[in-house]
Write a protein that holds these residues in place. Structure first.
Motif, PDB file in Angstrom:
ATOM      1  N   LEU A   4     -11.326  20.295  -0.154  1.00  0.00           N
ATOM      2  CA  LEU A   4     -11.155  21.546   0.821  1.00  0.00           C
ATOM      3  C   LEU A   4     -11.194  22.645  -0.243  1.00  0.00           C
ATOM      4  O   LEU A   4     -10.675  22.972  -1.169  1.00  0.00           O
ATOM      5  N   PHE A   5     -12.155  23.781   0.017  1.00  0.00           N
ATOM      6  CA  PHE A   5     -12.074  24.872  -0.756  1.00  0.00           C
ATOM      7  C   PHE A   5     -12.040  26.133   0.252  1.00  0.00           C
ATOM      8  O   PHE A   5     -12.407  26.274   1.243  1.00  0.00           O
ATOM      9  N   ASP A  77      -5.894  21.837  12.557  1.00  0.00           N
ATOM     10  CA  ASP A  77      -6.547  20.732  13.214  1.00  0.00           C
ATOM     11  C   ASP A  77      -7.826  20.791  13.118  1.00  0.00           C
ATOM     12  O   ASP A  77      -8.550  19.647  13.340  1.00  0.00           O
ATOM     13  N   LYS A  78      -8.682  22.039  12.946  1.00  0.00           N
ATOM     14  CA  LYS A  78      -9.869  22.294  12.441  1.00  0.00           C
ATOM     15  C   LYS A  78     -10.340  21.438  11.411  1.00  0.00           C
ATOM     16  O   LYS A  78     -11.210  20.354  11.103  1.00  0.00           O
ATOM     17  N   VAL A  79      -9.357  21.426  10.204  1.00  0.00           N
ATOM     18  CA  VAL A  79      -9.675  20.606   8.953  1.00  0.00           C
ATOM     19  C   VAL A  79      -9.674  19.051   9.348  1.00  0.00           C
ATOM     20  O   VAL A  79     -10.400  18.357   8.784  1.00  0.00           O
ATOM     21  N   LEU A  80      -8.650  18.510   9.940  1.00  0.00           N
ATOM     22  CA  LEU A  80      -8.386  17.401  10.494  1.00  0.00           C
ATOM     23  C   LEU A  80      -9.572  16.657  11.275  1.00  0.00           C
ATOM     24  O   LEU A  80     -10.198  15.685  11.081  1.00  0.00           O
ATOM     25  N   GLY A  81     -10.090  17.635  12.169  1.00  0.00           N
ATOM     26  CA  GLY A  81     -11.166  17.321  13.019  1.00  0.00           C
ATOM     27  C   GLY A  81     -12.361  17.030  12.266  1.00  0.00           C
ATOM     28  O   GLY A  81     -13.183  16.283  12.621  1.00  0.00           O
ATOM     29  N   LEU A  82     -12.673  17.909  11.186  1.00  0.00           N
ATOM     30  CA  LEU A  82     -13.899  18.098  10.639  1.00  0.00           C
ATOM     31  C   LEU A  82     -13.688  16.737   9.711  1.00  0.00           C
ATOM     32  O   LEU A  82     -14.803  15.905   9.422  1.00  0.00           O
TER      33      LEU A  82
END
Length: 320
Positions: A4-5, A77-82
């Motif tokens: 993640l950046f 949730d966006k990060v987890l989904g990606l």
């Protein structure tokens, strides 16, 4: 674990190249998933990492702070989904004044090429980026010819003849069309978060709630029949727990910050600090101001009875 950046500038992250997809990804609906999966498949074919680039806050939130668009998905949730979709890197770029002023060409040169060494860049239909929305597929393809990458745009994704978009999903949620919205999302609409302490008012009224703070304008406000996920039964199994939930600013008690309050029927455990998800099943009514706590409590009992009935019927149909 995906890298993640958050920054536009910095050191080279993928010196051997990458395949990049760019989008707001609010809701991670079936159209977003098609874009991410296409980029991921191209990355595997080339033997390089797949990188999804998005923005936080969303650009439309930054430009309209007093009237931001309703938000479907929180950043977590966006990060987890990606990550669940299999990307190797996620750029959740800080959208601030500096990034808003950055010309599209400079964004391509500094981030897509300079940091990610993009070999391919993929976007959704009519996606625009950069200062004054100056970046589009034509610009990407022109710069790609100069800088050594290929750019493409996936076709719109339709379901039952209807184009899938975050705007359409927001419309459905606001109208209480949860089953239809879930079809376009590819999963039930739910909001997750860590349970926080509230003012304990619900407990004094006989309706203790698990509270989730929602720092953005919600895509829906009102009273709902819901399932709460992340709760364990006496047997130790995680089960969807029937509940009635209020989402909004609580006008009767002078609330301000958007708060999701879920009352779990017949639950006696302690949920503080636990991460839960609240799945929306049916809208019962709009949020409204009552003359006092007695009137509010009476309505809460009616809401609870209606939610129990709806969820019981849903469960019976699911097991039939």
């Amino acid at each position: 674990m995906s890298r993640l950046f958050r920054d536009v500038d910095g050191g080279v992250l993928y010196p051997h190249g990458s395949v990049v997809c760019i989008g707001a990804f609010d809701g991670l609906h079936l159209g977003h998933r098609a874009l991410v999966r296409h980029a991921e498949s191209r990355a595997r074919a080339l033997g390089v990492p797949a990188v999804a680039v998005s923005f936080e806050p969303l650009p439309r939130e930054f430009f309209a702070p007093d009237a931001p668009p309703p938000r479907l998905t929180l950043a977590r949730d966006k990060v987890l989904g990606l990550r669940a979709l299999g990307v190797d890197g996620i750029g959740l770029l800080r959208f601030d004044r500096r990034l808003a002023a950055l010309a599209a060409e400079d964004f391509v040169r500094r981030t897509l090429v300079g940091r990610l060494c993009a070999r391919e860049v993929w976007i959704g239909p009519k996606f625009r980026f950069g200062n004054r929305r100056g970046g589009d597929l034509a610009l990407l393809q022109a710069l790609g010819a100069e800088l050594g990458f290929v750019a493409g745009e996936i076709e719109p994704v339709h379901l039952h003849g209807e184009r899938i978009s975050s705007t359409r999903i927001r419309e459905l949620l606001l109208a209480g069309g949860f089953e239809h919205a879930s079809e376009l999302l590819g999963h039930p609409y739910a909001i997750g978060g860590r349970v926080v302490h509230g003012k304990q008012l619900g407990r004094t009224l006989g309706f203790p709630t698990a509270n989730l703070r929602f720092p953005h304008t919600p895509a829906l406000a009102g009273i709902y029949a819901t399932w709460v996920h992340g709760v364990f039964s006496d047997s130790g199994r995680s089960v969807p727990w029937p509940s009635v939930s209020s989402f909004g600013t609580r006008p009767t008690v002078a609330g301000v910050e958007p708060l999701l309050e879920a009352h779990l029927f017949d639950y006696r455990g302690d949920l503080y600090g636990r991460h839960i998800e609240v799945e929306f099943v049916a809208k019962l009514r709009d949020e409204e101001r009552f003359s006092g706590l007695d009137a509010l409590t009476e309505q809460m009992h009616r809401d609870a009875e209606q939610a129990r009935r709806i969820l019981s019927e849903k469960r019976l149909r699911a097991t039939a």
